[in-house]
Design an enzyme around this catalytic site. Structure first.
Site, mmCIF file in Angstrom:
data_model
loop_
_atom_site.group_PDB
_atom_site.id
_atom_site.type_symbol
_atom_site.label_atom_id
_atom_site.label_comp_id
_atom_site.label_asym_id
_atom_site.label_seq_id
_atom_site.Cartn_x
_atom_site.Cartn_y
_atom_site.Cartn_z
ATOM 1 N N ASP A 398 0.874 -1.171 0.000
ATOM 2 C CA ASP A 398 0.000 0.000 0.000
ATOM 3 C C ASP A 398 0.918 1.231 0.000
ATOM 4 O O ASP A 398 2.114 1.122 0.288
ATOM 5 C CB ASP A 398 -0.884 -0.029 1.249
ATOM 6 C CG ASP A 398 -1.651 1.259 1.441
ATOM 7 O OD1 ASP A 398 -2.298 1.701 0.480
ATOM 8 O OD2 ASP A 398 -1.591 1.822 2.545
ATOM 9 N N ASP A 579 -1.675 -0.817 6.034
ATOM 10 C CA ASP A 579 -1.882 -0.300 7.382
ATOM 11 C C ASP A 579 -3.293 0.203 7.653
ATOM 12 O O ASP A 579 -3.629 0.513 8.793
ATOM 13 C CB ASP A 579 -0.900 0.840 7.666
ATOM 14 C CG ASP A 579 -1.298 2.123 6.944
ATOM 15 O OD1 ASP A 579 -1.779 2.031 5.791
ATOM 16 O OD2 ASP A 579 -1.143 3.207 7.533
ATOM 17 N N ASP A 583 -7.121 -1.585 3.494
ATOM 18 C CA ASP A 583 -6.183 -2.641 3.088
ATOM 19 C C ASP A 583 -6.615 -4.015 3.599
ATOM 20 O O ASP A 583 -6.036 -5.027 3.198
ATOM 21 C CB ASP A 583 -4.772 -2.342 3.626
ATOM 22 C CG ASP A 583 -4.198 -1.059 3.063
ATOM 23 O OD1 ASP A 583 -4.396 -0.815 1.859
ATOM 24 O OD2 ASP A 583 -3.560 -0.307 3.815
#
Length: 691
Positions: A398, A579, A583
């Site tokens: 990410d 995080d 996600d």
């Protein structure tokens, strides 16, 4: 629901397999996993089954008791065991000098029936349960040598006594079990070290008066005093004072962290030189430290997929060895006519066959691997994640909060319809309940300008769009806009009319060590990919800075999960590093989910691995500790199998005496555990002290 049991009396892989089988037969039990190394069982059920499960274990010939959640695993091995080994050795060693037959009988008998009683008890329990174990092999083998010697002594044939074989085998096996227990205790060092961080007392500040109280009596909202050098008793927020805190045994970060009013602190951290007042936010089992201990225990008690092979072998191991011993006895007896030699060779077969090493090969390595990882800030929450991580070929990242600092600053707030300060106040009120980094940046900017925020109601996140809610009777929405390579842009609109009210611009810095971490992954042969909800321009800009060649941009959460599946469609093992809440689907879809500890609880609960600090260098470290752990598992299984593949035929062909066989059997278990303990020498590359 889960039930944790302490199991006493298991000695080998056959024992753990039998306990597991007995537990799975209990009505209401959906699954049961038994770990020989930790001497525990985890039972999953759809109804309360504690009494029935304990009864089933006892019926199978073992003792069981419910294990409290806050009682760390600590395999046995007491001083009394060492004293028993010493006493057995004192009686057994003179037998090697071959004294008179009646003296041999006097020395060997207490070894056989006092110090060897544990083997008889465990063997009898196994027989009653219709199964076999290591103790049955030892009991049959040593009894055969002992009673054969008694028979010859009664007939005056003192040249055919083998008391030293039976006594020394019992002594060596007990020595091996003591060394094994001692080594197993070292594999629980990580949990013991973490549990030792929990202070027993706290200083409670109430109505201006300080009182010394038990930590268990603290409640959420209490204010505690943490003096210099003391450990923080619970998770909380500093309300007064500033200091530096050592969080190394929780996060793996050796450098003390500066904290001031408003900062969060974690239970178990060591206060530096400042006096702090801390308002408790989590106590007891809900603290970060308690959750870490639970996760490490769960990982150590779990069963890796490779263990299934061992379980299948263990299920038939003892019956096969008994059959081979009988075949050896009959083969030598009928072929040579020397039943004395035939019996000794059969005893050697029984004694050298050691299912202990097979049962310990995998769990001891997993315990050591997860333990050393936890000490350095890598929280591996299940054995499967630890095993799978060694095969990771692709790591998807990410962007926000993972590759970047995740603390974007709002650099522009432009009013389109109304007073700027008033619109900023409304925008911050709408974002005040969100954990998203951009939302925190808006709130921080409003507070810097001294704005007082009104409460927002009916707030809801719109996946892939933004957030909407009611502030002072006005329904507002903050939604994403197209971003360029430097800024992420959003706008605030009136959700009822669609009128644009303001535009917001944010910037976020790439983490300082991101490039080095990505370079390490490349050197390890791991391909990296960036998955981001931002547009391609922003994604490619960040990717270029850190050294990622492949970017997939503009993805909604479910599209990130689909991208993970497509990356793994060719057979590659894919890990996802993220995080945020958005996600979570991708972390769940990945073979190995890796969550940044600075992120949201949802991400950490979804992932199999959590990095306790936002250091991207821990990503390649996670893969490396998995590779090293798996290498130890393979080495252990190789030696466990090779002892039997080589030792049993040698014994069957008369090339090993019972004493040598007993020594080899004892050494096999100890060597497997010792090999696993070598993992404690590992240090993450990020620490600068790497093996």
């Amino acid at each position: 629901m889960n039930l944790d049991l302490r199991i006493d009396g298991m000695t080998c892989a056959s024992c753990s397999a039998r306990v597991e089988k007995a537990l799975r037969r209990v009505p209401g039990v959906t699954d049961a996993v038994v770990n020989l190394a930790t001497e525990t069982a985890t039972v999953r059920s759809d109804s309360p089954v504690a009494d029935a499960a304990i009864a089933a274990v006892r019926k199978a010939g073992y003792e069981a008791s419910e294990r409290l959640a806050d009682a760390p695993v600590a395999p046995g091995g007491r001083d009394v065991e060492l004293m028993a080994v010493v006493a057995a050795a004192v009686l057994s060693l003179p037998l090697m000098l071959m004294p008179a037959g009646w003296i041999q009988l006097a020395l060997a008998t207490p070894v056989q029936f006092i110090f060897g009683a544990r083997f008889y008890r465990a063997a009898w329990s196994a027989l009653r349960a219709g199964a076999g174990n290591m103790d049955l092999l030892v009991a049959i083998g040593t009894s055969a040598a002992y009673f054969f010697s008694v028979y010859h002594l009664m007939r005056g044939m003192e040249g055919h006594l083998y008391f030293e074989a039976s006594a020394l085998v019992i002594t060596l096996v007990r020595l091996g079990k003591w060394l094994e227990s001692r080594a197993k205790r070292r594999t629980t060092m990580a949990i013991q070290a973490l549990a030792a961080l929990r202070p027993e007392r706290a200083t409670l500040l109430s109505d201006g008066v300080e009182r010394d109280v038990a930590v268990e009596s603290l409640r959420v909202g209490d204010v505690v005093v943490v003096r210099p050098g003391e450990r923080v008793p619970s998770d909380g927020e500093i309300v007064e004072g500033s200091s530096s805190l050592d969080e190394s045994l929780i996060t793996g970060e050796s450098v003390p962290v500066e904290k001031m009013a408003g900062a969060r602190v974690t239970a178990g951290s060591v206060n530096g030189d400042g006096r702090l007042l801390v308002r408790t936010l989590a106590v007891g089992a809900e603290t970060t430290l308690a959750r870490i201990i639970r996760h490490v225990e769960a990982a150590q008690a779990g069963k890796a997929p490779i263990q299934r092979l061992v379980d299948r072998v263990s299920a038939v191991f003892v019956p096969v060895i008994l059959a081979l011993a009988l075949f050896t006895l009959l083969g030598w007896g009928f072929a040579r006519g020397d039943w004395e030699v035939a019996l000794l060779n059969a005893v050697s077969v029984l004694v050298i066959a050691c299912p202990c090493a097979l049962g310990l090969a995998t769990p001891t390595a997993i315990m050591a691997g997860t333990g050393v990882a936890a000490r350095h800030g890598i929280l591996i929450k299940d054995a499967e994640a630890l095993e799978l991580a060694h095969r990771v070929g692709i790591v998807a990242f990410d962007k926000t909060g993972t590759l970047t600092e995740g603390r974007p600053r709002m650099v522009e707030f432009a009013a389109l319809a109304g007073d700027r300060r008033e619109l900023l106040r409304l925008a911050a009120a709408l974002q005040s309940g969100s954990e998203h980094p951009l939302a925190r940046a808006v709130v921080a900017a409003a507070r810097e300008e001294g704005l007082v925020l009104a409460p927002a109601t009916q707030v809801r996140a719109i996946v892939g769009v933004g957030v909407e809610g009611l502030v002072e009777g006005r329904r507002l929405r903050i939604e994403k806009m197209v971003s360029d390579t430097t800024f992420s842009r959003s706008r605030m609109v009136d959700a009822q009319t669609g009128e644009a009210m303001a535009t917001l611009a944010f910037t976020d810095e790439v983490k300082a060590n991101a490039g080095a971490a990505l370079a390490r992954l490349a050197a390890m042969g791991v391909r990296t990919v960036l998955l981001t909800g931002d547009n391609a321009a922003v994604g490619e800009s960040v990717a270029k800075q850190v050294g990622i060649a492949e970017v997939r941009a503009g993805l909604l959460p479910e599209e990130k999960a689909a991208a993970i599946k497509s990356l793994g469609s060719g057979g590659a093992v894919v890990a996802m590093v993220g995080d945020g809440i958005n996600d979570a689907p991708a972390l769940a879809a990945a073979a190995v989910g890796i969550a940044m500890g600075s992120g949201t609880d949802v991400a950490m609960h979804t992932a199999g691995i959590t990095l306790m600090r936002g250091d991207l260098g821990l990503v390649p470290d996670s893969i490396e500790i998995s590779r090293r752990t798996y290498a130890r598992i393979r080495q252990n299984l190789f030696w466990a199998f090779i002892y039997n593949l080589v030792g049993v035929p040698l014994a069957a062909f008369g090339l090993l005496s019972p004493v040598v066989a007993g020594a080899a059997m004892a050494f096999s278990s100890v060597s497997v555990v010792g090999n696993a303990l070598l993992l404690y020498r590992w240090r993450p590359t990020t620490s600068g002290d790497h093996e």
